[in-house]
Write a protein that holds these residues in place. Structure first.
Motif, mmCIF file in Angstrom:
data_model
loop_
_atom_site.group_PDB
_atom_site.id
_atom_site.type_symbol
_atom_site.label_atom_id
_atom_site.label_comp_id
_atom_site.label_asym_id
_atom_site.label_seq_id
_atom_site.Cartn_x
_atom_site.Cartn_y
_atom_site.Cartn_z
ATOM 1 N N UNK A 45 0.829 -1.207 0.000
ATOM 2 C CA UNK A 45 0.000 0.000 0.000
ATOM 3 C C UNK A 45 0.865 1.259 0.000
ATOM 4 N N UNK A 46 1.996 1.187 0.709
ATOM 5 C CA UNK A 46 2.831 2.384 0.854
ATOM 6 C C UNK A 46 3.668 2.651 -0.384
ATOM 7 N N UNK A 47 4.048 1.574 -1.095
ATOM 8 C CA UNK A 47 4.888 1.789 -2.269
ATOM 9 C C UNK A 47 4.401 0.956 -3.436
ATOM 10 N N UNK A 48 4.065 1.611 -4.576
ATOM 11 C CA UNK A 48 3.556 0.876 -5.734
ATOM 12 C C UNK A 48 4.616 -0.055 -6.336
ATOM 13 N N UNK A 49 5.887 0.248 -6.086
ATOM 14 C CA UNK A 49 6.959 -0.561 -6.681
ATOM 15 C C UNK A 49 7.141 -1.882 -5.941
ATOM 16 N N UNK A 50 6.694 -1.925 -4.660
ATOM 17 C CA UNK A 50 7.079 -3.028 -3.792
ATOM 18 C C UNK A 50 6.796 -4.409 -4.380
ATOM 19 N N UNK A 51 5.580 -4.603 -4.932
ATOM 20 C CA UNK A 51 5.195 -5.949 -5.356
ATOM 21 C C UNK A 51 5.726 -6.347 -6.731
ATOM 22 N N UNK A 56 10.906 -7.771 -5.557
ATOM 23 C CA UNK A 56 10.851 -8.902 -4.641
ATOM 24 C C UNK A 56 12.120 -9.742 -4.739
ATOM 25 N N UNK A 57 12.609 -9.942 -5.980
ATOM 26 C CA UNK A 57 13.873 -10.665 -6.145
ATOM 27 C C UNK A 57 15.014 -9.905 -5.474
ATOM 28 N N UNK A 58 14.929 -8.581 -5.555
ATOM 29 C CA UNK A 58 15.945 -7.744 -4.930
ATOM 30 C C UNK A 58 15.969 -7.944 -3.408
#
Lengths: 325, 315
Positions: A45-51, A56-58
């Protein structure tokens, strides 16, 4: 007192499947998973990039080195021991791996694992046969390992790591970072070993009640030597990945890794007094720390403030997950 | 846990167990005097005392925490926080900054205590969290840069001596005596042993376990604050990286001193001997001109040796 211990043991061990399972029991068993899910949802929710898969691999790549160490640490802590030498195993292995590159990839890998095994074996022998307290024995090994790394490297970084080795540590296979593949493979292996082998049961037995384990015929000293050996090998492997990712060998490598690994194990619900815990919990513990770091970076939080926030988030995670007694 | 010792043999054994660290220290002292002629000079010994003061002061608090079966990993970062606060508020004068430093250290310790008692968190994880939080605060406050301290009053604490004993050493000696008194002559101290031996039994005998634990973490915070003030006084700098690894040094001193990590057994005197062993090792290796890189390696070997020696005396 003994009866009490046994009674409480059965209470926590008995899986309360089916009806009559209270919320408290669910939390006791799956609390850390719930905390992890909450953190993931909050991050999404806080960051659009997260998912995004790349992110995620990072995160997985970032936790892979301390994660591998934490897997070995889980076995040690399950026997009510501790291994503070893991970070200095990483240091010594990176230095040696960097300077013996001319031997070729496979011999260097074997060398790293051999160094880790030797240090782990010394820890185990000192603790099991020398009856030295694990904290002191591995603290001394921490000084010795890092001292050797400094003596060997003269305190200078060692360059010249070859492309094949960098590919081993930093490359990708089928789009997935190699270090993540190693971590996941070792995770599955560790779960299987703890669950399905006699060794795994012995580890839990030694940690629950050493004297009882001895009287039941478990060779306690041997189990102890084995867990420290395992922790040494895993740390040696982590050192090899580190050298491959960084491309140099430095005596300061792995500083503070012992506390990161122990934190992952303890956040994952393994008791420092031994006997209770799981490898998958350790994975979740490492992942919680990794996701927290990642989220703070993605949100652009000042690095100076990150430590503070990280501490608070870890404490909150553990508070939600604490054992209800 | 421990069997009840009866008869003169058991007495002698329990004496030797307690004396183990001191026997190791005495042997080390003899060896050090033989290795270096400068070692046993008063100037050098006072130097050793100055060097062990910080670890020693933290070790006193750590002993009390470990006696209850707990641990405190936040001590080193408390040193860092206190050092930057002393630097940041130095305009208010020595007395005010010292008070402020000790107060903030006690607050961090009290939060540890609250987490352990009210939050029911494992001491290891609670104080690990506070270690990160407190060092984070020190980084935020200092912006990650070292801050110079120019306070004549504080500088005197770090550099002057009373009756030719360096003030940090004196502070350590006084706190050690107070700690020893607290553990042996006051109910508070005896309760710590009771909690460490068997928490439930202590509770059932009427010990207010929660209050005791809360107080012991606050006290350990306060003593780490004293160490932070000594650090600021000796180094004349406040920095967020101060005190890194102090927690392991202090724990090593406690365990070398014969205190059990499972609680209930040990003394601050043993811890003082443990701290002295570590300080003398560093000192003698410096005096013999051993490469700093080699020092870590030798320190590791000697610690194992000291523990094995101590064990052979305690059998």
């Amino acid at each position: 007192m003994k009866e009490n211990v046994l009674a409480s043991e059965t209470q926590t061990e008995a899986p309360a499947f089916g009806r009559g399972r209270s919320w408290a029991q669910v939390m006791e068993r799956y609390g850390i998973l719930v905390v992890f899910m909450l953190l993931v949802v909050a991050s999404a929710l806080l960051s659009p990039v997260f998912l995004r898969p790349a992110n995620i691999l990072n995160v997985l790549r970032q936790i892979s080195i301390t994660g591998v160490i934490a897997l070995g640490m889980t076995f040690v802590i399950l026997t009510a021991g501790i291994d503070l030498s893991v970070g200095s195993v990483v240091a010594l292995v990176t230095v040696l791996a960097a300077s013996f590159q001319r031997l070729g990839l496979v011999p260097v890998l074997l060398l790293g694992l051999a160094v880790g095994s030797a240090m782990g074996l010394m820890n185990g022998v000192g603790i099991a046969m020398g009856r030295i307290s694990p904290l002191i024995m591995t603290l001394a090994m921490m000084y010795m390992g890092r001292g050797l790394a400094f003596m060997y490297s003269g305190g200078l970084p060692i360059y010249g790591i070859r492309p094949a080795f960098i590919q081993f540590g930093n490359g990708f296979t089928a789009g997935i970072p190699n270090s993540v593949l190693y971590f996941v493979a070792l995770l599955i292996l560790s779960i299987a070993v703890l669950r399905f082998t006699a060794f795994g049961r012995f580890v839990l037995a030694v940690g629950s009640n050493e004297e009882a384990a001895r009287l039941t015929g478990v060779r306690v000293s041997r189990v102890k030597v084995q867990v420290y050996l395992l922790s040494g090998i895993f740390s040696g492997f982590a050192g090899l990945i580190y050298a491959g990712q960084l491309g140099i060998g430095v005596a300061l490598a792995g500083l503070g890794y012992e506390l990161s690994a122990i934190a992952a194990v303890v956040i994952g619900g393994t008791s420092l007094f031994g006997g209770h815990g799981s490898v998958f919990g350790t994975f979740l513990g490492a992942a919680i720390v990794g996701v927290t770091n990642n989220l703070l970076n993605l949100m652009g939080i000042d690095p100076l403030v990150q430590d503070f926030m990280k501490g608070l988030i870890i404490l909150a995670a553990v508070l939600i997950n604490r054992r209800r007694t | 846990m421990a069997l009840i010792a009866v008869g003169p043999i058991a007495h002698a054994r329990s004496f030797l167990f307690r004396a183990g660290a001191f026997v190791a220290l005495a042997l080390l002292f003899v060896v050090a005097s033989l290795v270096s002629p400068t070692f046993a000079t008063p100037t050098n010994l006072l130097n050793v005392l100055r060097q062990m003061a910080i670890t020693g002061v933290i070790g006193i608090g750590m002993t009390m925490v470990i006696l209850t079966g707990g641990i405190d990993l936040s001590v080193g970062s408390i040193v860092a926080l206190v050092s930057v606060l002393v630097a940041g508020f130095q305009g208010h004068g020595t007395v005010v900054v010292v008070f402020l430093g000790l107060l903030s250290a006690t607050v961090v310790g009290a939060i540890n205590g609250a987490g352990v008692v009210i939050g029911r968190l494992q001491p290891f994880i609670m104080t690990l969290g506070m270690m990160t939080v407190t060092r984070g605060l020190a980084f935020m406050y200092s912006g990650g840069k070292p801050m110079e301290i120019l306070l004549p009053g504080l500088d005197a604490v770090g550099s002057r001596a009373i009756l030719s004993i360096p003030i940090p050493g004196l502070v350590f000696a006084v706190l050690l005596a107070l700690g020893g008194w607290l553990l042996t002559a006051v109910p508070f101290g005896r309760y710590l042993y009771a909690i460490g031996s068997h928490e439930e039994a202590a509770r059932l005998s009427g010990v207010n376990v929660g209050m005791q634990l809360f107080a012991v973490y606050a006290l350990c915070g306060l003593l780490s604050g004293v160490a932070g003030v000594l650090f600021a006084a000796q180094q004349s700098v406040g920095m967020a990286l101060a005190g890194t690894g102090y927690e392991l040094n202090a724990i090593a001193a406690v365990v070398l001193g014969g205190t059990s990590l499972f609680g209930g057994e040990g003394s601050v005197w043993g811890t003082a001997a443990g701290a002295a062993i570590i300080a003398i090792l560093g000192n003698i290796m410096n005096l013999s001109g051993i490469n700093p890189f080699t020092q870590d390696f030798l320190k590791g070997i000697i610690i194992v040796f000291a523990v094995v020696l101590q064990r052979s005396f305690s059998r």
